[in-house]
Design an enzyme around this catalytic site. Structure first.
Site, PDB file in Angstrom:
ATOM      1  N   ASP A  13       0.851  -1.183   0.000  1.00  0.00           N
ATOM      2  CA  ASP A  13       0.000   0.000   0.000  1.00  0.00           C
ATOM      3  C   ASP A  13       0.895   1.244   0.000  1.00  0.00           C
ATOM      4  O   ASP A  13       2.093   1.170   0.320  1.00  0.00           O
ATOM      5  CB  ASP A  13      -0.885  -0.029   1.250  1.00  0.00           C
ATOM      6  CG  ASP A  13      -1.695   1.235   1.439  1.00  0.00           C
ATOM      7  OD1 ASP A  13      -2.369   1.654   0.480  1.00  0.00           O
ATOM      8  OD2 ASP A  13      -1.638   1.817   2.538  1.00  0.00           O
ATOM      9  N   ASP A  15      -0.355   5.227   0.848  1.00  0.00           N
ATOM     10  CA  ASP A  15      -0.624   6.247   1.860  1.00  0.00           C
ATOM     11  C   ASP A  15      -0.646   5.658   3.267  1.00  0.00           C
ATOM     12  O   ASP A  15      -1.425   4.752   3.570  1.00  0.00           O
ATOM     13  CB  ASP A  15      -1.963   6.928   1.583  1.00  0.00           C
ATOM     14  CG  ASP A  15      -1.941   7.738   0.300  1.00  0.00           C
ATOM     15  OD1 ASP A  15      -0.872   7.841  -0.314  1.00  0.00           O
ATOM     16  OD2 ASP A  15      -3.000   8.269  -0.086  1.00  0.00           O
ATOM     17  N   ASP A 221      -1.931  -0.743   6.126  1.00  0.00           N
ATOM     18  CA  ASP A 221      -2.262  -0.141   7.422  1.00  0.00           C
ATOM     19  C   ASP A 221      -3.748   0.117   7.615  1.00  0.00           C
ATOM     20  O   ASP A 221      -4.167   0.494   8.711  1.00  0.00           O
ATOM     21  CB  ASP A 221      -1.514   1.191   7.586  1.00  0.00           C
ATOM     22  CG  ASP A 221      -2.106   2.305   6.724  1.00  0.00           C
ATOM     23  OD1 ASP A 221      -2.387   2.052   5.530  1.00  0.00           O
ATOM     24  OD2 ASP A 221      -2.293   3.420   7.248  1.00  0.00           O
TER      25      ASP A 221
END
Length: 278
Positions: A13, A15, A221
């Site tokens: 991922d 961001d 996250d």
């Protein structure tokens, strides 16, 4: 042909994971990124971001081969990479594209129908100016314009109740869409996710590079990373910007690692440690 080497195939991922949540910088992850490049280990970006947002970040050779956009809606491969797959492959500029999601105009049409049927309104990127997107995200105006240039999904803000949200999600489902939660926005998209795109990518790497035994690694996250983490051999949960970590229970025969730091600092530390094991 017998396999001759083992290698990680890393899915990450952006961001809040590889990129800092506030500054969007990957500076703290540079040491591990360089190690991946030196060892010719592929890094596949898996993001809610658009192709136009991801392209400026592809400044290392091992990042240019493959990336996944808009929460698994599409997989872009460098046109020079040989692809063996039953999926339909479309020429798209300098890429070969496998589309798993729905085209953007169809997403907007379905989202509009769901809003009219339920009376529940949302604010999507299509109705925001670049300045508004920049205000909500902290992006500069050029980056906000790239974020607004969607191909397969619509990020939106939702301020209603949990009951209204479930009503909207149900209506979206009636029109062929799913809804996933990112770090800042909800996202409406076709019936696909990051995990599906990662599985297709892994299969293509397995058939295109049969002399390599791939060990898949996933880093994320946020809730929209769960399907990715469930798919890989080694799942890595990166700490959020506030120091918290999302709940994730490893699947059977899977290794789970909690990154020791926040965002790109945690990404860097955990990847440097992991690379020592191969």
């Amino acid at each position: 042909m017998a396999t001759s080497r083992k290698s990680f195939l890393v899915f990450s991922d952006l961001d809040g994971t590889l990129l800092d949540y506030s500054t969007y910088s990957k500076e703290e992850a540079i040491p591990a990124l360089k190690k991946l490049e030196e060892r010719n280990i592929p890094l596949v970006i898996v993001s809610s971001k658009t192709r136009f947002e991801i392209e400026p970040l592809l400044d290392l050779p091992n990042m240019r081969r493959t990336f996944i956009t808009e929460n698994g809606s599409a997989i872009f491969f460098d046109e020079e990479m040989k692809i063996n797959t039953d999926h339909r492959v479309i020429q798209c500029g300098s890429y070969n594209l496998i589309r798993l999601g729905m085209a953007y105009p169809d997403v907007l049409k379905a989202l509009g129908k769901a809003q009219r049927e339920t009376g529940i309104r949302v604010r999507g990127f299509s109705g925001m100016s670049p300045a508004e997107i920049a205000n909500y995200t902290g992006l500069d105006l050029d980056s906000a314009e790239r974020a607004r240039h969607r191909e397969f999904s619509e990020p939106f803000l939702f301020c209603g109740s949990s009951h209204e949200l479930q009503t909207l999600i149900s209506a979206l489902g009636d029109h062929g869409l799913i809804c996933t939660r990112g770090g800042r926005f909800w996202h409406a998209l076709g019936r696909c996710d990051k995990g599906m795109a990662a599985r297709v990518t892994r299969e293509i790497f397995a058939t295109s590079f049969p002399s390599t035994s791939w060990i898949t690694v996933g880093l994320g996250d946020s809730p929209n990373d769960l399907s990715l983490l469930e798919t890989v051999d080694i799942a890595i949960v990166v700490k959020r910007h506030d120091g918290s970590s999302m709940d994730y229970s490893r699947s059977e025969n899977q290794r789970l690692i909690q990154a020791p730091g926040i965002g790109p600092a945690g990404w860097n530390a955990v990847m440097l440690d992991l690379l020592k094991t191969l």
